[in-house]
Design a protein around this motif. Structure first.
Motif, mmCIF file in Angstrom:
data_model
loop_
_atom_site.group_PDB
_atom_site.id
_atom_site.type_symbol
_atom_site.label_atom_id
_atom_site.label_comp_id
_atom_site.label_asym_id
_atom_site.label_seq_id
_atom_site.Cartn_x
_atom_site.Cartn_y
_atom_site.Cartn_z
ATOM 1 N N UNK A 233 75.407 47.043 4.231
ATOM 2 C CA UNK A 233 74.452 45.951 4.425
ATOM 3 C C UNK A 233 74.780 45.182 5.702
ATOM 4 N N UNK A 234 76.043 44.722 5.827
ATOM 5 C CA UNK A 234 76.464 43.947 6.993
ATOM 6 C C UNK A 234 77.980 43.976 7.092
ATOM 7 N N UNK A 235 78.488 43.671 8.276
ATOM 8 C CA UNK A 235 79.934 43.695 8.517
ATOM 9 C C UNK A 235 80.608 42.371 8.201
ATOM 10 N N UNK A 236 79.850 41.305 7.969
ATOM 11 C CA UNK A 236 80.418 39.963 7.895
ATOM 12 C C UNK A 236 81.199 39.715 6.608
ATOM 13 N N UNK A 237 82.293 38.948 6.743
ATOM 14 C CA UNK A 237 83.083 38.535 5.589
ATOM 15 C C UNK A 237 83.437 37.060 5.740
ATOM 16 N N UNK A 238 83.960 36.461 4.658
ATOM 17 C CA UNK A 238 84.172 35.022 4.671
ATOM 18 C C UNK A 238 85.384 34.637 3.842
ATOM 19 N N UNK A 239 86.053 33.594 4.300
ATOM 20 C CA UNK A 239 87.122 32.945 3.549
ATOM 21 C C UNK A 239 86.793 31.454 3.526
ATOM 22 N N UNK A 240 87.606 30.669 2.837
ATOM 23 C CA UNK A 240 87.351 29.241 2.757
ATOM 24 C C UNK A 240 87.653 28.566 4.092
ATOM 25 N N UNK A 241 87.362 27.284 4.191
ATOM 26 C CA UNK A 241 87.542 26.554 5.450
ATOM 27 C C UNK A 241 89.004 26.474 5.879
ATOM 28 N N UNK A 242 89.917 26.479 4.914
ATOM 29 C CA UNK A 242 91.352 26.378 5.225
ATOM 30 C C UNK A 242 92.109 27.401 4.388
ATOM 31 N N UNK A 243 91.969 28.683 4.704
ATOM 32 C CA UNK A 243 92.563 29.732 3.864
ATOM 33 C C UNK A 243 94.081 29.770 3.962
ATOM 34 N N UNK A 244 94.716 30.013 2.816
ATOM 35 C CA UNK A 244 96.172 30.168 2.794
ATOM 36 C C UNK A 244 96.514 31.665 2.876
ATOM 37 N N UNK A 245 97.787 32.021 2.996
ATOM 38 C CA UNK A 245 98.153 33.440 3.115
ATOM 39 C C UNK A 245 97.633 34.305 1.969
ATOM 40 N N UNK A 246 97.564 33.743 0.756
ATOM 41 C CA UNK A 246 97.073 34.523 -0.378
ATOM 42 C C UNK A 246 95.602 34.895 -0.206
ATOM 43 N N UNK A 247 94.829 33.997 0.391
ATOM 44 C CA UNK A 247 93.414 34.287 0.588
ATOM 45 C C UNK A 247 93.219 35.358 1.666
ATOM 46 N N UNK A 248 94.022 35.305 2.726
ATOM 47 C CA UNK A 248 93.964 36.372 3.723
ATOM 48 C C UNK A 248 94.376 37.708 3.101
ATOM 49 N N UNK A 249 95.343 37.669 2.184
ATOM 50 C CA UNK A 249 95.738 38.887 1.484
ATOM 51 C C UNK A 249 94.600 39.414 0.623
ATOM 52 N N UNK A 250 93.835 38.500 0.017
ATOM 53 C CA UNK A 250 92.666 38.916 -0.761
ATOM 54 C C UNK A 250 91.656 39.632 0.131
ATOM 55 N N UNK A 251 91.430 39.086 1.324
ATOM 56 C CA UNK A 251 90.465 39.705 2.226
ATOM 57 C C UNK A 251 90.956 41.069 2.698
ATOM 58 N N UNK A 252 92.248 41.188 2.953
ATOM 59 C CA UNK A 252 92.805 42.481 3.353
ATOM 60 C C UNK A 252 92.629 43.512 2.241
ATOM 61 N N UNK A 253 92.834 43.098 1.005
ATOM 62 C CA UNK A 253 92.627 44.004 -0.137
ATOM 63 C C UNK A 253 91.158 44.379 -0.272
#
Length: 233
Positions: free
Chosen positions: A38-58
């Motif tokens: 559908x699209x390449x775009x992804x999103x995290x919160x305004x102030x992501x912590x390392x765990x949230x970046x790990x979620x995006x990597x997964x």
């Protein structure tokens, strides 16, 4: 008082994935993104912590593109930069009426699923930005044909609450200079305004010709944005 307009337009990808486009989203933990076709775009919160970046990597998988759109948050240092593009966000003025429908000119047609191969071919020739086989599911796409061949198109992409982004504005090289882009944008603006929403769009800062066209059609600059992509570790 929180300016709701500023909130939703500062994070148009996240707002769309949480709302109008939730059915086209994939998620892991606190990270979200559009389905790959559908699209390449992804999103995290305004102030992501390392765990949230790990979620995006997964969510994306190893070595995959994290297209962060205009997200200002910096990923961990082991995420390799892929691209940076300076851009501008433009909006249709609040309360401004929709442009009148022109009585003459090329016919504007709504493009359906059977037009997707032609749309992909036109995108390949004109490079208006990210476009996947299921991108037309994000909203309405309109086109103009010349002797049966699709030579121009534009459509709806991000849908934060109260807003619709106009995107994928492109014209085949042999059909430029005929006003096709303006006609398609005006037709989309009319549709968006008629359903009680406001149009907005994004444009590369270096594309001065497009900026001038959008200003002439009634859009004003809301602010500068930086589009960024990274490769997951």
């Amino acid at each position: 008082m929180v300016n709701r307009e500023a909130v939703v337009l500062d994070d148009p990808v996240g707002e769309s994935l949480r709302g109008h486009h939730a059915h086209l989203a994939r998620r892991f933990g606190r990270a979200a993104g559009y389905l790959p076709d559908v699209a390449t775009f992804c999103a995290v919160s305004a102030d992501p912590d390392p765990a949230e970046w790990a979620d995006l990597a997964r969510l994306l998988g190893p070595g995959e593109l994290a297209d962060m759109f205009s997200c200002p948050a910096a990923p961990p240092p082991d995420w390799k930069p892929v691209f940076t593009l300076e851009g501008r966000q433009m909006t249709w003025a609040s309360g401004r009426s929709a442009p009148p429908r022109p009585e003459t000119g090329a016919e504007v047609l709504e493009l359906g699923p059977d037009s997707v191969p032609e749309m992909l071919s036109l995108v390949e020739r004109t490079r208006p930005g990210p476009f996947r086989p299921r991108t037309p599911e994000l909203g309405t796409y309109l086109g103009i044909r010349d002797n049966g061949r699709l030579v121009a198109m534009a459509g709806e992409r991000l849908r934060p609450p109260g807003w619709t982004e106009i995107s994928a504005v492109c014209t085949a090289p042999e059909a430029r200079g005929r006003g096709h882009a303006a006609r398609l944008i005006e037709a989309l603006v009319a549709r968006v305004v008629e359903r009680g929403e406001r149009p907005f769009l994004h444009v590369a800062e270096a594309n001065t010709g497009a900026i001038a066209l959008y200003e002439r059609l009634g859009f004003t600059s809301r602010g500068r944005v930086t589009f960024r992509g990274f490769r997951t570790p």
